[in-house]
Design a protein around this motif. Structure first.
Motif, PDB file in Angstrom:
ATOM      1  N   GLN A  44       9.536  -2.642  -0.216  1.00  0.00           N
ATOM      2  CA  GLN A  44       8.969  -1.702   0.737  1.00  0.00           C
ATOM      3  C   GLN A  44       7.511  -2.060   1.004  1.00  0.00           C
ATOM      4  O   GLN A  44       6.923  -2.897   0.316  1.00  0.00           O
ATOM      5  CB  GLN A  44       9.067  -0.266   0.193  1.00  0.00           C
ATOM      6  CG  GLN A  44      10.452   0.168  -0.241  1.00  0.00           C
ATOM      7  CD  GLN A  44      11.410   0.328   0.925  1.00  0.00           C
ATOM      8  OE1 GLN A  44      10.989   0.486   2.073  1.00  0.00           O
ATOM      9  NE2 GLN A  44      12.715   0.277   0.639  1.00  0.00           N
ATOM     10  N   THR A  63       3.554  -0.186   2.039  1.00  0.00           N
ATOM     11  CA  THR A  63       2.759   1.014   2.158  1.00  0.00           C
ATOM     12  C   THR A  63       1.294   0.602   2.181  1.00  0.00           C
ATOM     13  O   THR A  63       0.962  -0.583   2.039  1.00  0.00           O
ATOM     14  CB  THR A  63       3.027   1.979   0.986  1.00  0.00           C
ATOM     15  OG1 THR A  63       2.404   3.233   1.252  1.00  0.00           O
ATOM     16  CG2 THR A  63       2.491   1.423  -0.323  1.00  0.00           C
ATOM     17  N   ASN A  64       0.421   1.557   2.363  1.00  0.00           N
ATOM     18  CA  ASN A  64      -1.009   1.319   2.230  1.00  0.00           C
ATOM     19  C   ASN A  64      -1.422   1.753   0.832  1.00  0.00           C
ATOM     20  O   ASN A  64      -1.137   2.888   0.419  1.00  0.00           O
ATOM     21  CB  ASN A  64      -1.791   2.087   3.288  1.00  0.00           C
ATOM     22  CG  ASN A  64      -1.498   1.572   4.683  1.00  0.00           C
ATOM     23  OD1 ASN A  64      -1.363   0.367   4.895  1.00  0.00           O
ATOM     24  ND2 ASN A  64      -1.377   2.479   5.651  1.00  0.00           N
ATOM     25  N   ASP A 112      -0.478   5.101  -3.806  1.00  0.00           N
ATOM     26  CA  ASP A 112       0.184   4.932  -2.512  1.00  0.00           C
ATOM     27  C   ASP A 112      -0.475   5.896  -1.529  1.00  0.00           C
ATOM     28  O   ASP A 112      -0.215   7.102  -1.537  1.00  0.00           O
ATOM     29  CB  ASP A 112       1.678   5.233  -2.669  1.00  0.00           C
ATOM     30  CG  ASP A 112       2.468   4.970  -1.390  1.00  0.00           C
ATOM     31  OD1 ASP A 112       1.881   5.078  -0.294  1.00  0.00           O
ATOM     32  OD2 ASP A 112       3.668   4.671  -1.493  1.00  0.00           O
ATOM     33  N   SER A 139      -0.196   6.052   1.729  1.00  0.00           N
ATOM     34  CA  SER A 139       0.654   6.532   2.827  1.00  0.00           C
ATOM     35  C   SER A 139       1.503   7.719   2.399  1.00  0.00           C
ATOM     36  O   SER A 139       1.650   8.699   3.135  1.00  0.00           O
ATOM     37  CB  SER A 139       1.548   5.391   3.326  1.00  0.00           C
ATOM     38  OG  SER A 139       0.780   4.331   3.824  1.00  0.00           O
ATOM     39  N   ARG A 140       2.069   7.640   1.185  1.00  0.00           N
ATOM     40  CA  ARG A 140       2.949   8.710   0.722  1.00  0.00           C
ATOM     41  C   ARG A 140       2.272   9.639  -0.280  1.00  0.00           C
ATOM     42  O   ARG A 140       2.903  10.561  -0.803  1.00  0.00           O
ATOM     43  CB  ARG A 140       4.211   8.101   0.112  1.00  0.00           C
ATOM     44  CG  ARG A 140       5.088   7.421   1.165  1.00  0.00           C
ATOM     45  CD  ARG A 140       6.396   6.929   0.591  1.00  0.00           C
ATOM     46  NE  ARG A 140       6.252   5.678  -0.152  1.00  0.00           N
ATOM     47  CZ  ARG A 140       7.278   4.974  -0.633  1.00  0.00           C
ATOM     48  NH1 ARG A 140       8.511   5.418  -0.470  1.00  0.00           N
ATOM     49  NH2 ARG A 140       7.067   3.848  -1.276  1.00  0.00           N
TER      50      ARG A 140
END
Length: 768
Positions: free
Chosen positions: A616, A618-619, A650, A652-653
């Motif tokens: 995956q 993400t940032n 993480d 982003s999440r």
């Protein structure tokens, strides 16, 4: 008659020359710790041929008078340093400066003292001969684990990879004699196919210097470096035997080297065999290893300004994979994850390797030519070819277990041409590189390949510039990589088809460093770098069982390149004559961070039931600190300690990142006594490490909650015996002395079994 007269005359003049031999020569110089700015007082200099010597004064200087012209072997030793042996052709008064290597693990501060003019803003640590000899028989990752800021991600007892500041795998360049090890892009369960016995030094570099080694070094580079062959016309070498009680592992290695008339040469051979490892409560079935390695190094100098080196290494290993990690059905898999004792455990020890197992062969051929255009300007050319063959064998029905389920052959060719200018206050290095990789799945496995067939072309340009001025140093570097990848995959659905994909990536890296000596006892360094890394083939196209980690991995062909920006700030201080402190803080932002994420799924296949992981993006944010301290009290006592903390998030999440190292503290107290006649380097060490529980993880992010914290106690005792130019080193080391039962969060097989228990290692090394 004339011949007899001639012989008599020759004998007469020879006798006269012997009687008139000049025995008034002086040998003087300095002994220092890696730098002329750090002299070593009371270092011993011993001339083996005459059985005499002396010691250095408070300034690290020595002077030996009344020596006759001749060839001598000098032994140089100092309390707390690795002894050195030097060959000297004494023909007149001679000045000799000798560098010794400090044994302490806080090596960055030692590097700082002498190399601040060459490593501006660099963050680097070094393991030298002493650490490598003491840790002989272990794999590369385990050897460097004690360096602050480094952790190890494991796959059972036999496979390990380094983790630098929370990053591992494709983001760490591992170099074998200056060449990036081909094959490491296949996944985290493949340990570097490198024999540590071939190394005289292992460096971990995080900064501008790493730009010369590849464009994917977000985490840094690990350099396994053989030393130059000593300019000694006599045959020298070493033979070493290591026994490990856990796994009843035997390791034998031999090194021979000599300065020859046609070329200087060195040859190294290693044999290793071990069986099932043991936890405090049970055997880990099928965790043995067999290893056969050889390396050859040739050096030739032409006209004093043209140097040639030829190097070849062959690495051959066969590894067992924990049998209890390969489960037949999903019901048993659910029961196996977190089980106190794994399935298929047997009560008896065995050296037998059964399926699942891996067999790996790795060839490396390297040629390097360096020509000095002027005294401080040089042109260097390097070619390297590698062949990596990997076979993986599963438990298969119908008597087909001897048929490989995965059979990969990777060819790699590498060219490097660089120009260096080391004159004046500024040094410059310009280079261009080209790398070609071709991976082929060998037919006949009967299984869809985990990694597809592919080839890649990677031309690159780079530069490194350094400026030294008074108490400051500056360093700047840049690199551009073009990646052209052609991939041929087999579809998962029926009817099977071959699909072809092309990828083109433009990667760039830039780094700048600044170093300032605030005072004589305080050095501050800062480095900032930006790296754009394209996804590797396993991240894009993995599809199937990754046998070594007993999981199904699924690539993501839509992955975009990562963009990382990282700052590192290091301060090294000498707080007193006998107290040193070093602290490093780092902060890294990574856009489109690629990571392997556990999926909420276990899957049944014809090869068994396994958990599923997917790649995956993400940032992400990674930050942390590394702190090291060293204190030397009295004459013989030494204490050192390290603390490392990593935080991965993480963005982003808004949740933690998986597989981030836990916080850890480790400390060590050692006593080293004085030499007593021929008995030298007596040393006793007691150390411990505490690894915290990884609490920064959501319960839904993994198949099993992180294990509890644990504490391990280690001890060692050793010394050396010297006679007639030979030295016998003997040490006994005990790891996990209390036989603690524990699991480590970064071991991918922690789902199924405990870590190994107490291990007593007997290490015998003879140098001649």
């Amino acid at each position: 008659m004339k011949k007899i007269i001639l012989l008599l005359l020759l004998g007469f003049f020879y006798g006269q020359s012997g009687q008139a031999q000049d025995c008034s020569l002086t040998l003087s110089g300095m002994v220092f710790d890696n730098s002329p700015d750090y002299p070593l007082a009371f270092a011993n200099i011993y001339i083996e041929e005459i059985g005499e010597g002396g010691s250095t004064n408070d300034d690290g200087r020595f002077e030996l008078k009344g020596l006759c012209a001749g060839d001598y072997h000098l032994s140089i030793s100092h309390l707390g340093c690795h002894p050195e042996r030097v060959f000297l052709e004494l023909r007149g008064d001679t000045i000799l400066n000798i560098a010794l290597e400090h044994q302490a693990a806080l090596l960055e501060s030692v590097e700082v003292v002498g190399q601040q003019q060459r490593n501006a803003g660099q963050s680097q640590e070094t393991l030298g001969k002493q650490a490598l000899e003491q840790g002989a028989g272990q794999n590369l990752a385990n050897l460097i684990e004690n360096i602050a800021g480094l952790s190890v991600i494991r796959n059972g007892s036999g496979v390990a990879k380094p983790v630098i500041h929370g990053l591992t795998g494709n983001r760490i360049a591992i170099l074998n004699n200056g060449i990036i090890q081909a094959g490491q892009q296949w996944g985290v369960d493949h340990a570097p196919e490198i024999d540590p016995f071939t190394a005289d030094k292992i460096r971990v570099v995080k900064g501008v210097e790493s730009l010369a080694y590849g464009g994917n070094t977000l985490g840094g580079a690990v350099l396994v470096e053989p030393g130059n062959i000593p300019q000694d016309p006599h045959l020298h070498g070493a033979a070493q035997y290591v026994f490990g009680s856990n796994g009843r592992q035997h390791t034998v290695s031999t090194r021979l080297e000599k300065k020859g008339s046609w070329a200087d040469w060195r040859v190294i051979g290693t044999f290793k065999q071990g069986g099932d490892h043991h936890t405090p409560d049970y055997f880990l079935r099928n965790t043995g290893v067999r290893e056969r390695n050889v390396a050859l190094q040739l050096q030739k100098t032409i006209q004093e300004d043209w140097f040639h080196t030829l190097y070849y290494s062959y690495f051959n290993t066969e590894l067992g994979i924990l049998r209890g990690a390969h489960i037949a059905n999903t019901t048993d898999l659910d029961a196996a994850i977190g089980r106190q004792e794994p399935f298929f455990t047997q009560p008896d020890f065995s050296y037998e390797l059964e399926e699942p197992r891996q067999r790996v062969q790795h060839h490396l051929l390297k040629y390097k030519s360096k020509y000095y255009l002027e005294a401080n300007r040089s042109l260097e050319f390097t070619y390297a070819g590698q062949l990596n063959r990997r076979e993986e064998f599963d438990v298969r029905r119908g008597d087909r277990s001897d048929q490989a389920a995965l059979d990969l052959a990777l060819q790699s060719h590498f060219f490097d041409l660089n120009w260096q200018d080391e004159s004046g206050h500024a040094t410059k290095k310009l280079g261009m590189q080209y790398r070609f990789n071709e991976n082929d799945n060998q037919p006949g496995t009967g299984v869809l390949p985990l990694i597809p067939d592919y080839n890649s072309h990677l031309p690159a340009l780079y530069f490194i510039w350094q400026l030294h001025h008074d108490r400051q140093s500056f360093q700047l570097g840049g690199r551009y990589d073009f990646v052209a990848m052609e991939v041929a995959t087999i579809t998962q659905d029926l009817p099977r088809r071959v699909e072809r994909f092309s990828h083109r990536f433009h990667n760039y890296s830039a780094s700048a460093g600044w170093q300032y000596r605030i005072s004589k006892t305080w050095l501050s360094k800062f480095n900032i770098g930006a790296v754009r890394r394209s996804p590797e083939v396993n991240e894009l196209y993995s599809q199937g069982l990754h046998q070594g980690v007993a999981s199904i991995e699924e690539g993501n062909a839509a992955l975009e390149p990562e963009l990382s920006v990282k700052g590192i700030w290091t301060n090294s201080l000498q707080l007193a004559d006998d107290l040193w402190l070093e602290a490093t803080a780092y902060y890294q932002l990574v856009s489109d961070f690629i990571f392997l994420e556990p999926q909420e799924e276990t899957r049944l296949t014809i090869r068994g039931a396994f958990p599923v992981f997917g790649y995956q993006q993400t940032n992400a944010r990674l930050a942390g600190v590394d702190v090291s301290a060293r204190y030397e009290w009295a004459t013989h006592w030494h204490w050192q300690a390290q603390y490392a903390m990593v935080r991965g998030y993480d963005r982003s999440r808004e949740q933690p990142l998986v597989y981030m190292p836990s916080d850890r503290i480790q400390s060590e107290v050692s006593w080293q006594g004085d030499d007593v006649k021929k008995f030298t380097e007596p040393k006793v060490t007691l150390g411990g490490r505490y690894v915290f529980e990884q609490t920064r993880l959501l319960s839904t992010q993994d198949f099993l909650a992180p294990p509890p914290a644990y504490f391990l106690l280690d001890a060692s005792v050793g010394g050396a015996l010297s006679w007639s130019g030979n030295t016998l080193h003997l040490s006994i080391q005990v790891r996990n002395m209390l036989n603690e039962r524990y699991r480590d969060y970064l071991n991918r097989l922690r789902y199924y079994a405990d870590e190994e228990g107490r291990n007593v290692r007997v290490n015998v090394r003879v140098e001649f």
